[in-house]
Design a protein around this motif. Sequence first.
Motif, PDB file in Angstrom:
ATOM      1  N   ALA A  99       1.062  -9.476  -9.142  1.00 55.25           N
ATOM      2  CA  ALA A  99       2.398  -9.020  -8.743  1.00 55.25           C
ATOM      3  C   ALA A  99       3.414  -9.296  -9.849  1.00 55.25           C
ATOM      4  CB  ALA A  99       2.826  -9.692  -7.440  1.00 55.25           C
ATOM      5  N   THR A 102       2.569  -6.913 -13.012  1.00 53.45           N
ATOM      6  CA  THR A 102       2.916  -5.508 -12.777  1.00 53.45           C
ATOM      7  C   THR A 102       4.421  -5.349 -12.584  1.00 53.45           C
ATOM      8  OG1 THR A 102       2.471  -5.705 -10.395  1.00 53.45           O
ATOM      9  CG2 THR A 102       0.681  -4.878 -11.782  1.00 53.45           C
ATOM     10  N   GLY A 103       5.053  -6.340 -11.998  1.00 54.73           N
ATOM     11  CA  GLY A 103       6.502  -6.291 -11.836  1.00 54.73           C
ATOM     12  C   GLY A 103       7.217  -6.272 -13.181  1.00 54.73           C
ATOM     13  N   GLU A 106       6.801  -2.921 -14.722  1.00 51.42           N
ATOM     14  CA  GLU A 106       7.669  -1.912 -14.100  1.00 51.42           C
ATOM     15  C   GLU A 106       9.113  -2.051 -14.574  1.00 51.42           C
ATOM     16  OE1 GLU A 106       6.945  -2.534  -9.958  1.00 51.42           O
ATOM     17  OE2 GLU A 106       5.106  -1.334  -9.976  1.00 51.42           O
ATOM     18  N   GLY A 126      12.044  -2.296  -7.946  1.00 48.56           N
ATOM     19  CA  GLY A 126      10.682  -2.521  -7.457  1.00 48.56           C
ATOM     20  C   GLY A 126       9.959  -3.569  -8.280  1.00 48.56           C
ATOM     21  N   GLY A 127      10.135  -3.509  -9.595  1.00 51.11           N
ATOM     22  CA  GLY A 127       9.522  -4.500 -10.475  1.00 51.11           C
ATOM     23  C   GLY A 127      10.063  -5.900 -10.237  1.00 51.11           C
ATOM     24  N   SER A 130       8.644  -7.241  -7.076  1.00 46.31           N
ATOM     25  CA  SER A 130       7.257  -7.636  -7.282  1.00 46.31           C
ATOM     26  C   SER A 130       7.176  -8.998  -7.967  1.00 46.31           C
ATOM     27  CB  SER A 130       6.541  -6.565  -8.109  1.00 46.31           C
ATOM     28  OG  SER A 130       5.180  -6.857  -8.239  1.00 46.31           O
ATOM     29  N   PHE A 133       8.122 -11.626  -5.422  1.00 51.81           N
ATOM     30  CA  PHE A 133       7.006 -11.808  -4.497  1.00 51.81           C
ATOM     31  C   PHE A 133       5.947 -12.709  -5.120  1.00 51.81           C
ATOM     32  CE2 PHE A 133       2.783 -10.153  -3.134  1.00 51.81           C
ATOM     33  CZ  PHE A 133       2.807 -10.615  -1.825  1.00 51.81           C
ATOM     34  N   GLY A 134       5.567 -12.441  -6.356  1.00 49.91           N
ATOM     35  CA  GLY A 134       4.572 -13.260  -7.041  1.00 49.91           C
ATOM     36  C   GLY A 134       5.015 -14.703  -7.205  1.00 49.91           C
TER      37      GLY A 134
END
Length: 180
Positions: A99, A102-103, A106, A126-127, A130, A133-134
């Motif tokens: 997460a 990839t964040g 992004e 969104g990035g 993410s 979240f991670g």
Amino acid sequence: MEDISRSWWLLLVRGIAAIVFGILALIWPGLTLLVLVIFFGAYALVSGVFALMAGFRHGARSRAWLIISGILGILAGIVAFIWPGLSSLALLFIIAFWAILTGVAEVVAGIQLRKVIDNEWMLIVGGVLSVIFGLLLLGWPGAGLLSLLWLIGVFAIMYGIAMIVLSIRVRNFTPTPGMP
């Protein structure tokens, strides 16, 4: 389409099974996690055995990678069976780092796309979400595991409802005259 409408009940069974799984995942998250780790362990073990077998059957060029992959798969399967708690925590860390990485990708892509597209900020947001979240998963791994199990349970229930609705729609399908 008529073939699908004759087997509408298969979609119904899938939907019901998904709902039951989702409810059980919400009621017994610890047991759900253990079952997922055991399934992963079984998959890794079987996959490792077959990769190892393929490694001994293939030519010298791909042999080493297949053998290494097979050994790692077998070891991962054994670890999952012997230490399921450690395996579930490792899975959480993989998800967390995925997460975050990839964040970041992004966010970088969104910044680079600013001159090319409109609303690139949505990709950046969104990035950032993410990455957050991670980081939350890394900061509170116990709560993160429980949250992931709840998400799996809720997803399974929603998916099951969608399959049941689809099964009813497919069951009631009547071909329109002139349609193939």
